[in-house]
Motif scaffolding. Structure first.
Motif, mmCIF file in Angstrom:
data_model
loop_
_atom_site.group_PDB
_atom_site.id
_atom_site.type_symbol
_atom_site.label_atom_id
_atom_site.label_comp_id
_atom_site.label_asym_id
_atom_site.label_seq_id
_atom_site.Cartn_x
_atom_site.Cartn_y
_atom_site.Cartn_z
ATOM 1 N N TRP A 1 8.073 0.848 4.179
ATOM 2 C CA TRP A 1 7.640 -0.496 3.771
ATOM 3 C C TRP A 1 7.178 -0.481 2.311
ATOM 4 N N TYR A 2 6.542 0.617 1.906
ATOM 5 C CA TYR A 2 6.097 0.774 0.514
ATOM 6 C C TYR A 2 7.294 0.740 -0.443
ATOM 7 N N ASP A 3 8.355 1.501 -0.107
ATOM 8 C CA ASP A 3 9.571 1.492 -0.940
ATOM 9 C C ASP A 3 10.153 0.077 -1.027
ATOM 10 N N PHE A 4 10.135 -0.609 0.094
ATOM 11 C CA PHE A 4 10.656 -1.982 0.171
ATOM 12 C C PHE A 4 9.867 -2.891 -0.776
ATOM 13 N N ALA A 5 8.542 -2.758 -0.718
ATOM 14 C CA ALA A 5 7.674 -3.581 -1.570
ATOM 15 C C ALA A 5 7.909 -3.289 -3.056
ATOM 16 N N ILE A 6 8.061 -2.015 -3.401
ATOM 17 C CA ILE A 6 8.325 -1.630 -4.796
ATOM 18 C C ILE A 6 9.616 -2.287 -5.294
ATOM 19 N N ALA A 7 10.660 -2.255 -4.449
ATOM 20 C CA ALA A 7 11.951 -2.840 -4.828
ATOM 21 C C ALA A 7 11.827 -4.355 -5.019
ATOM 22 N N ILE A 8 11.084 -5.006 -4.129
ATOM 23 C CA ILE A 8 10.876 -6.456 -4.250
ATOM 24 C C ILE A 8 10.178 -6.771 -5.571
ATOM 25 N N ARG A 9 9.143 -6.009 -5.865
ATOM 26 C CA ARG A 9 8.408 -6.226 -7.117
ATOM 27 C C ARG A 9 9.316 -6.053 -8.337
ATOM 28 N N ASP A 10 10.116 -4.969 -8.322
ATOM 29 C CA ASP A 10 10.934 -4.664 -9.498
ATOM 30 C C ASP A 10 12.047 -5.687 -9.696
ATOM 31 N N ILE A 11 12.675 -6.104 -8.602
ATOM 32 C CA ILE A 11 13.740 -7.113 -8.708
ATOM 33 C C ILE A 11 13.168 -8.434 -9.219
ATOM 34 N N LYS A 12 11.969 -8.763 -8.755
ATOM 35 C CA LYS A 12 11.326 -10.024 -9.127
ATOM 36 C C LYS A 12 10.702 -9.951 -10.527
ATOM 37 N N GLY A 13 10.533 -8.724 -11.054
ATOM 38 C CA GLY A 13 9.931 -8.574 -12.377
ATOM 39 C C GLY A 13 8.442 -8.852 -12.395
ATOM 40 N N LEU A 14 7.763 -8.529 -11.286
ATOM 41 C CA LEU A 14 6.317 -8.736 -11.200
ATOM 42 C C LEU A 14 5.574 -7.476 -11.665
ATOM 43 N N HIS A 15 4.262 -7.596 -11.875
ATOM 44 C CA HIS A 15 3.501 -6.477 -12.440
ATOM 45 C C HIS A 15 2.336 -6.049 -11.561
ATOM 46 N N CYS A 16 2.389 -6.407 -10.298
ATOM 47 C CA CYS A 16 1.325 -6.052 -9.358
ATOM 48 C C CYS A 16 1.330 -4.547 -9.079
ATOM 49 N N LYS A 17 0.161 -3.940 -9.022
ATOM 50 C CA LYS A 17 0.059 -2.530 -8.645
ATOM 51 C C LYS A 17 0.164 -2.417 -7.121
ATOM 52 N N ILE A 18 0.996 -1.491 -6.644
ATOM 53 C CA ILE A 18 1.175 -1.317 -5.197
ATOM 54 C C ILE A 18 0.698 0.078 -4.811
ATOM 55 N N ASN A 19 -0.266 0.135 -3.923
ATOM 56 C CA ASN A 19 -0.808 1.407 -3.447
ATOM 57 C C ASN A 19 -0.158 1.796 -2.126
ATOM 58 N N ALA A 20 0.236 3.047 -2.009
ATOM 59 C CA ALA A 20 0.794 3.561 -0.752
ATOM 60 C C ALA A 20 -0.346 3.970 0.169
ATOM 61 N N ILE A 21 -0.320 3.447 1.403
ATOM 62 C CA ILE A 21 -1.353 3.809 2.375
ATOM 63 C C ILE A 21 -0.700 4.270 3.681
ATOM 64 N N SER A 22 -1.500 4.894 4.522
ATOM 65 C CA SER A 22 -1.008 5.361 5.820
ATOM 66 C C SER A 22 -1.195 4.280 6.876
ATOM 67 N N THR A 23 -0.498 4.440 7.994
ATOM 68 C CA THR A 23 -0.640 3.516 9.123
ATOM 69 C C THR A 23 -2.097 3.455 9.583
ATOM 70 N N GLU A 24 -2.759 4.616 9.569
ATOM 71 C CA GLU A 24 -4.148 4.689 10.032
ATOM 72 C C GLU A 24 -5.090 3.870 9.138
ATOM 73 N N GLN A 25 -4.710 3.700 7.891
ATOM 74 C CA GLN A 25 -5.548 2.937 6.961
ATOM 75 C C GLN A 25 -5.379 1.427 7.133
ATOM 76 N N TYR A 26 -4.380 1.024 7.917
ATOM 77 C CA TYR A 26 -4.141 -0.412 8.134
ATOM 78 C C TYR A 26 -3.938 -0.646 9.635
ATOM 79 N N PRO A 27 -5.032 -0.561 10.405
ATOM 80 C CA PRO A 27 -4.896 -0.724 11.865
ATOM 81 C C PRO A 27 -4.500 -2.147 12.245
ATOM 82 N N THR A 28 -3.624 -2.269 13.228
ATOM 83 C CA THR A 28 -3.171 -3.565 13.735
ATOM 84 C C THR A 28 -3.285 -3.567 15.261
ATOM 85 N N PRO A 29 -3.354 -4.751 15.891
ATOM 86 C CA PRO A 29 -3.457 -4.793 17.359
ATOM 87 C C PRO A 29 -2.306 -4.054 18.056
#
Length: 282
Positions: free
Chosen positions: A218-246
């Motif tokens: 998902w991180y790679d996907f987000a990086i590609a979206i940012r680069d194609i769109k020409g945006l300048h947002c910083k994207i941090n790579a995190i683990s599944t454990e760092q983003y718990p979901t139901p």
């Protein structure tokens, strides 16, 4: 040929509408959730009978993965019991069925691309209800093709690509999971694949995999979206454990597409090429 398509307003249903637009020889019925309320399973066969299709493309589903954990009965009605009613209708009236399933039928513990015979073991309610739907279709439908797909996005509806574009436009920094591996699917490509199957003059019952080519997080996907769109947002790579979901997500669900390519001569574009096409359209 009379074709009935469920999930008319969904990502795939909308793309199917585009793909079939210039095709002749088809009489199409696109049904949304009001015209075909899948949770009201007692109505389904009567509604289908009003249209008398030769083929059903069942793209509608309960897809709110996290919410399914708190709404398991509704998720089961829509993904499992409704699919069973549709499959039984197909048996009674000798109708062909193409149904869409998901990579979430897997537990995510593989290290290699998953083929159609890989062991299934869902780790969340959504995946379990979709698997039960698959089994019901295989039990009842005389002519069925089940297509498992993953990480679907489109110019239509809500999806990861649109969410990322919005968040990156609003924030200087975001975090995205980097340890869940798979491949995205541009719904337009999946719609084209379904059309290819219909126009191949070949029908082979079974389960088939379809997602775009390539292996990313998902991180790679987000990086590609940012680069194609020409945006300048910083994207941090995190683990599944760092983003718990139901709902738990499979860590690895890359699909092997060999079978669908060999059987129906389906074209499978690379994920990045398709992402660029979608974002250009957007």
């Amino acid at each position: 040929m009379k074709i009935l398509i469920t999930g008319a307003n969904g990502q795939l249903g909308s793309e199917l509408s585009d793909v079939f637009k210039d095709r002749t020889g088809y009489e199409l019925f696109f049904l949304d959730r009001k015209q075909l309320p899948l949770e009201q399973t007692n109505l389904i066969q009567d509604i289908l009978g009003m249209y008398q299709p030769d083929l059903i493309i069942h793209s509608a589903a309960y897809t709110a993965v996290d919410r399914a954990e708190s709404e398991p009965i509704l998720a089961d009605q829509v993904n499992h019991l409704a699919s069973e009613e549709i499959a039984q209708y197909c048996r009674l009236h000798d109708v062909k069925l193409i149904a869409i399933s998901t990579d979430y039928v897997f537990d995510g513990n593989s290290a290699n691309p998953l083929n159609e015979d890989a062991a299934v073991a869902p780790i969340n309610t959504y995946g379990e209800t979709k698997l039960q739907g698959e089994l019901a279709i295989q039990k009842w439908a005389p002519h069925y093709i089940i297509i498992r797909t993953s990480w679907v996005y489109s110019t239509y509806g809500a999806n990861f690509v649109k969410t990322m574009i919005r968040l990156m436009g609003e924030r200087d920094e975001i975090s995205v999971i980097a340890d869940q591996i798979g491949s995205p699917t541009y719904a337009h490509d999946l719609a084209q694949a379904i059309l290819s199957i219909l126009e191949s003059d070949k029908w082979e019952n079974g389960i088939y995999n379809y997602s775009n080519e390539g292996q990313i997080s998902w991180y790679d996907f987000a990086i590609a979206i940012r680069d194609i769109k020409g945006l300048h947002c910083k994207i941090n790579a995190i683990s599944t454990e760092q983003y718990p979901t139901p709902a738990r997500r499979p860590k690895y669900s890359l699909l092997d597409k060999s079978k669908i390519k060999t059987t129906f001569s389906v074209d499978v574009p690379n994920w990045k090429d398709s992402l660029q096409k979608m974002m250009y359209k957007l």
